[in-house]
Design an enzyme around this catalytic site. Structure first.
Site, PDB file in Angstrom:
ATOM      1  N   ASN A  26       3.258  -5.605  52.386  1.00  0.00           N
ATOM      2  CA  ASN A  26       3.633  -6.135  50.551  1.00  0.00           C
ATOM      3  C   ASN A  26       3.073  -3.896  50.665  1.00  0.00           C
ATOM      4  OD1 ASN A  26       1.851  -6.157  47.728  1.00  0.00           O
ATOM      5  ND2 ASN A  26       0.195  -4.485  49.268  1.00  0.00           N
TER       6      ASN A  26
ATOM      7  N   LYS B 141      13.987  -1.559  46.360  1.00  0.00           N
ATOM      8  CA  LYS B 141      13.398  -3.166  45.920  1.00  0.00           C
ATOM      9  C   LYS B 141      14.423  -4.081  45.928  1.00  0.00           C
ATOM     10  CE  LYS B 141       8.377  -2.934  45.586  1.00  0.00           C
ATOM     11  NZ  LYS B 141       7.650  -3.643  46.785  1.00  0.00           N
TER      12      LYS B 141
ATOM     13  N   ASP C 269       0.537   4.254  58.658  1.00  0.00           N
ATOM     14  CA  ASP C 269       1.245   4.543  57.817  1.00  0.00           C
ATOM     15  C   ASP C 269       2.751   3.689  58.431  1.00  0.00           C
ATOM     16  OD1 ASP C 269       3.639   5.149  56.709  1.00  0.00           O
ATOM     17  OD2 ASP C 269       3.413   7.148  56.882  1.00  0.00           O
TER      18      ASP C 269
ATOM     19  N   TYR D  70      12.923   3.414  43.542  1.00  0.00           N
ATOM     20  CA  TYR D  70      11.530   1.881  43.518  1.00  0.00           C
ATOM     21  C   TYR D  70      12.877   0.557  43.025  1.00  0.00           C
ATOM     22  CZ  TYR D  70       7.952  -0.531  42.220  1.00  0.00           C
ATOM     23  OH  TYR D  70       6.958  -2.090  42.588  1.00  0.00           O
TER      24      TYR D  70
END
Ligand code: NAD
Length: 266
Positions: A96, A165, A69, A161
């Protein structure tokens, strides 16, 4: 390997997180084609193992996998230890591994919020610090962070999310500034709509695929190889004077807003 090693990646050690499938697998394969030795890191051990087999079969490059992880500092330290002892320190890190959230910000539970931040942001920091330590010591290395156009354009219904980002883009730029004098670069690749296991539910439905293609100025959904090409350049000495930058790879989607006006007036 490309015949003349144009990218200069032959013999380099590259770590790619989340390379058990999707974009990460595409990047790992591309770096291997360019002659790099690859460490595939993924939570999904069988996916990671499969990527290594694909690399060995398609490129003959040396590859290994480490199932863990990326949000767990101890596991990442262990991965770096294995890389050092088996092939030497990392020259390239591609951050990534990422997950998407679900629901509005109001509906997102704190646990879901925290997990997305832990994987998408803290995991990038942990890997950058662990693998970057050797780069700083050797005054050479390249970190490539996979961000998203969602870091600039809010993605409703995707929980934490977009915030995660947006933070990845800044993490990448801050690392660039902090590490530039020590010979280590940090850049980002921001994908648009890419067909991977993460998005397969949408693109395997032809009507959704067609509707989404209609939004992209270039008219197609991207593939992992599109991201891999940009990532390989940023990873390589060919981008040696580039740091703190972000390349958007999205077929023009990011620039399409005002083009919608013509659709509205027809
Ligand atoms: P994917 O789900 O197909 O692959 C992600 C991989 O990361 C999986 O193999 C998964 O097992 C692994 N992973 C997830 N959490 C992990 C963890 N904590 N530790 C280790 N491995 C972990 O996703 P993808 O579409 O290939 O996305 C890759 C990256 O690209 C992500 O950062 C994503 O946010 C970004 N991205 C994707 C798209 C898209 O349209 N697919 C668009 C923009 C950005």
């Amino acid at each position: 390997m490309s015949p003349n090693n144009w990218l200069g990646l032959a013999g380099k050690n590259a770590v790619v997180t989340g390379a058990g499938g999707g974009i990460g697998r595409g990047i790992a394969l591309e770096l291997a084609r360019e002659g790099a030795t690859i460490m595939v890191i993924d939570l999904d051990e069988s996916g990671a193992h499969e990527t290594v087999a694909m690399i060995e079969q398609a490129t003959g490059a040396k590859a290994m996998h480490f199932a863990c992880d990326t949000a767990d500092a101890k596991q990442i330290a262990a991965a770096a230890g294995v890389l050092r002892s088996e092939v030497g320190p990392a020259d390239v890190l591609v951050n990534n591994a990422g997950i998407i959230g679900r629901g509005t910000l109001m509906d997102t539970s704190l646990d879901d919020w925290q997990r997305v931040i832990d994987v998408n942001l803290t995991g990038y920091l942990l890997c950058a610090r662990e693998f970057g330590r050797d780069m700083l010591e050797r005054r050479s290395g390249s970190v490539v962070n996979v961000s998203s156009i969602c870091g600039v354009h809010p993605n409703p219904q995707a929980g934490a999310y977009s915030p995660s980002k947006a933070a990845v883009s800044m993490l990448s730029r801050q690392l660039a500034v902090e590490w530039a004098r020590h010979g280590v670069r940090s850049n980002a690749v921001a994908p648009g709509l890419i067909w991977t296991p993460l998005s397969d539910a949408s693109y395997s439905d032809p009507s959704i695929k067609k509707a989404r293609e209609g939004l992209v100025p270039m008219g197609t959904i991207g593939m992992p190889a599109d991201i891999a090409n940009a990532a390989a350049w940023l990873a390589s000495p060919r981008s040696g004077y580039v740091t703190g930058q972000e390349i958007v790879v999205d077929g023009g989607l990011d620039q399409a807003l005002l083009g919608l006006l013509s659709t509205a007036s027809n």
